[in-house]
Structures are given as structure tokens and as C-alpha cells.
Design a protein around this motif. Structure first.
Motif, mmCIF file in Angstrom:
data_model
loop_
_atom_site.group_PDB
_atom_site.id
_atom_site.type_symbol
_atom_site.label_atom_id
_atom_site.label_comp_id
_atom_site.label_asym_id
_atom_site.label_seq_id
_atom_site.Cartn_x
_atom_site.Cartn_y
_atom_site.Cartn_z
ATOM 1 N N MET A 1 12.107 -8.017 1.576
ATOM 2 C CA MET A 1 13.347 -7.346 1.212
ATOM 3 C C MET A 1 14.501 -8.338 1.301
ATOM 4 N N SER A 2 15.391 -8.300 0.359
ATOM 5 C CA SER A 2 16.521 -9.217 0.369
ATOM 6 C C SER A 2 17.555 -8.761 1.374
ATOM 7 N N PRO A 3 18.386 -9.698 1.912
ATOM 8 C CA PRO A 3 19.436 -9.324 2.876
ATOM 9 C C PRO A 3 20.372 -8.244 2.342
ATOM 10 N N LYS A 4 20.632 -8.274 1.033
ATOM 11 C CA LYS A 4 21.550 -7.298 0.457
ATOM 12 C C LYS A 4 21.039 -5.873 0.663
ATOM 13 N N ARG A 5 19.724 -5.676 0.490
ATOM 14 C CA ARG A 5 19.150 -4.355 0.670
ATOM 15 C C ARG A 5 19.322 -3.868 2.102
ATOM 16 N N ILE A 6 19.217 -4.762 3.045
ATOM 17 C CA ILE A 6 19.298 -4.395 4.455
ATOM 18 C C ILE A 6 20.690 -3.896 4.819
ATOM 19 N N SER A 155 9.241 -8.735 13.595
ATOM 20 C CA SER A 155 10.456 -9.207 14.274
ATOM 21 C C SER A 155 11.587 -9.538 13.310
ATOM 22 N N ARG A 156 11.917 -8.580 12.472
ATOM 23 C CA ARG A 156 13.075 -8.721 11.580
ATOM 24 C C ARG A 156 13.622 -7.336 11.250
ATOM 25 N N GLU A 157 14.830 -7.323 10.710
ATOM 26 C CA GLU A 157 15.477 -6.062 10.392
ATOM 27 C C GLU A 157 14.695 -5.270 9.343
ATOM 28 N N ARG A 158 14.577 -3.975 9.601
ATOM 29 C CA ARG A 158 14.025 -3.034 8.634
ATOM 30 C C ARG A 158 12.746 -3.576 7.998
ATOM 31 N N TRP A 192 16.526 -1.186 14.798
ATOM 32 C CA TRP A 192 16.629 -2.050 13.625
ATOM 33 C C TRP A 192 15.289 -2.619 13.164
ATOM 34 N N SER A 193 14.211 -2.050 13.646
ATOM 35 C CA SER A 193 12.886 -2.480 13.212
ATOM 36 C C SER A 193 12.402 -1.622 12.045
ATOM 37 N N VAL A 194 12.502 -0.299 12.200
ATOM 38 C CA VAL A 194 12.058 0.624 11.156
ATOM 39 C C VAL A 194 13.076 0.688 10.018
ATOM 40 N N LYS A 195 12.614 0.669 8.782
ATOM 41 C CA LYS A 195 13.523 0.720 7.629
ATOM 42 C C LYS A 195 13.759 2.145 7.150
#
Length: 299
Positions: A1-6, A155-158, A192-195
């Protein structure tokens, strides 16, 4: 997923990982944590791997700065609470082999394929959550283990999705303690793990209860929740990537049985400390789930 989506629908205080203010806040948080670590007996309070990961993985710090609106002191406290919880849950000792083979055969909790962004999805079949005292603790530990596996692996956002399949859900499955546990884990221990959290095919009689439950969910959490049915689920997950047992179109078997797992007659006594009578009660309940699963697969 791109940073923009997050970050598109995130609160205004959320900033990209390379933001200078955020980087400075991460360092300040780590400095305070190091001061704390140097003043306590680390091995008795926390898991060594958790402390090491805090030192090397920015996400483990960043997630709590996001959760506290970049408040360093609050982030430090929440991180310490997470470390304590993980130690109390003995998450360092949990393995696939710690749970009976019947848990896997029942197909109540499993990871399967990916969503439309290519991220993995964890499924929880709500009908298999029954409020039986003897099973509550091991089943909840089973779910926490799977959630932790997803959280630690990426170990990253969403980074992964959570789907609660509500098909076949009945009054006997209602367990508000279980729901509260999930909300608490996602808010305090795995933020901030689950999207997204998908409620799939919610029964009509639960709609009013669901509306009431939403009052207890924080605003940030509500942004993650999506309610779908078979016609709308494709907005997030292609039915071709969903198991047939819940109405998807994938022909792949969703049941995964790890090597070395033992039946409840063995695990119940060794890992859970149960006596023969308690083990037999668990076996009877799990056998019922196995039969239901077999019937569903034939459909």
C-alpha cells in the motif's frame, strides 16, 4: 500500500514517517524508554525481543506517537503497558504447537490470501466463539496468537485486514467480554497495525445491538470498521480471494494444520493443565464444530 493510502483519512496530526518532527519525537521517546530500562530489571519486567525491537524498529515507537497525537510522555507510558501485557501473556512462548489440532480443524480462525491491495487477511468465524468458560481462555489466546503473528510479521502501518464472519451467529455466541478484548487489543496493544475490521454478513437481529456497541468504540476505531455483505465485499476483498466456506469463490483449502500439533487429549493436559473430564468437554464441543465445518465445506 502506498503512503498516500495510509494517511488519506487519518487525523490531521498524523504525519508521514520521514517527517522531521516525528523523527525527533521517536528519538525523544526512545531516550525516555532507555532511561527507564536502565533503572529496572529488564528480564523480570519485559520480553528481551520486545525491547530490542523497540530500539531497531521505528514503527514500534511511531504507532504510539500516532495514537497519542505525538505526545511523547503518553506514548512512553502506552509502550510500557504494551511491554507488560506481552510479558503477562507470555507471547514469546506461544507457538502453533501450543494449541490443539481441533482448533485448526474447526477453521474458526485462519489467515487466507489477500485483499485488493495485496495485504493479508485474518478471518474469525464468529459462530465458533461460544461463551463456554472452559474454552474461553484458550480460544481467546488462540486469537491473540494469530493477531500477534500478523502484527509482528509486518511491523508497519495498516498492514493486514481483519474479517469477522457473522454468518450463523446466534444469541449463544454473544460475548461482550470478547468484543471488549478485541477493541482493547487494537487500541492499546496493536495500534495502527490493522487496516480495517470487516463485519461480514451481520444477521438482522444483531443490527440494533451493533448500533449500541458502536457507542463504545473510539472515533479513530470507527474509521476502521466496514460492514459488508456478499454483494459489497468486493470493494475491499475480491471474492476470488475468499474461502468458499464463507461464500467466497476461491477453491483453495482455508484450513491450515501446522506440523507437530497434537489433539486436545494431549494439549489440554500438557499446555492447559486440564483434567480428563475438562478435556472431554472440550473434545465434545470441538467435535461439534468439526461436523459443522465438514457440512459447510460440502455445500
Amino acid at each position: 500500500m502506498s503512503p498516500k493510502r495510509i494517511y488519506d483519512d487519518a487525523p490531521k496530526y498524523l504525519v508521514p514517517p520521514d517527517d522531521p518532527t516525528l523523527i525527533q519525537s521517536i528519538q525523544e521517546t526512545r531516550d525516555l524508554l532507555e532511561n527507564h530500562f536502565n533503572s529496572v530489571d529488564l528480564t523480570s519486567l519485559y520480553l528481551p525481543n520486545d525491547v530490542d525491537k523497540l530500539r531497531s524498529c521505528d514503527f514500534e515507537v511511531r504507532r504510539y506517537l500516532f495514537q497519542t497525537n505525538l505526545n511523547v510522555n503518553q506514548a512512553v507510558q502506552m509502550i510500557k503497558d504494551r511491554l507488560t501485557w506481552r510479558k503477562e501473556m507470555s507471547l514469546d512462548t506461544l507457538r502453533y504447537q501450543k494449541f490443539p489440532i481441533e482448533f485448526y480443524q474447526s477453521g474458526g480462525i485462519f489467515e487466507f490470501k489477500h485483499d485488493n491491495d495485496g495485504d493479508p487477511v485474518l478471518y474469525v468465524r464468529s459462530k465458533f466463539n461460544v461463551n463456554i468458560e472452559i474454552l474461553s481462555k484458550p480460544l481467546r489466546q488462540f486469537l491473540i496468537f494469530f493477531m500477534d503473528q500478523m502484527d509482528q510479521r509486518f511491523s508497519r502501518e495498516r498492514s493486514w485486514g481483519l474479517v469477522f464472519d457473522a454468518q450463523g451467529f446466534g444469541w449463544h455466541n454473544i460475548d461482550f467480554d470478547f468484543l471488549h478484548l478485541i477493541i482493547k487489543i487494537l487500541k492499546y496493544y496493536m495500534p495502527w497495525s490493522v487496516k480495517y475490521v470487516i463485519i461480514y454478513e451481520i444477521p438482522w437481529f444483531l443490527e440494533s445491538i451493533w448500533k449500541g456497541v458502536q457507542h463504545f468504540i473510539p472515533e479513530d476505531g470507527k474509521r476502521l470498521i466496514r460492514v459488508y455483505n456478499k454483494k459489497t465485499i468486493g470493494e475491499t476483498i475480491d471474492p476470488m480471494n475468499m474461502p468458499q466456506v464463507i461464500g467466497g469463490l476461491s477453491k483453495e483449502n482455508h484450513i491450515f494444520i501446522p506440523e507437530g500439533v497434537e489433539p486436545a487429549t494431549v494439549i489440554g493436559k500438557i499446555e492447559l493443565g486440564l483434567n480428563d473430564e475438562e478435556v472431554n468437554r472440550i473434545k465434545k464441543h470441538l467435535a461439534k464444530l468439526d461436523k459443522e465445518m465438514g457440512e459447510l465445506i460440502k455445500v
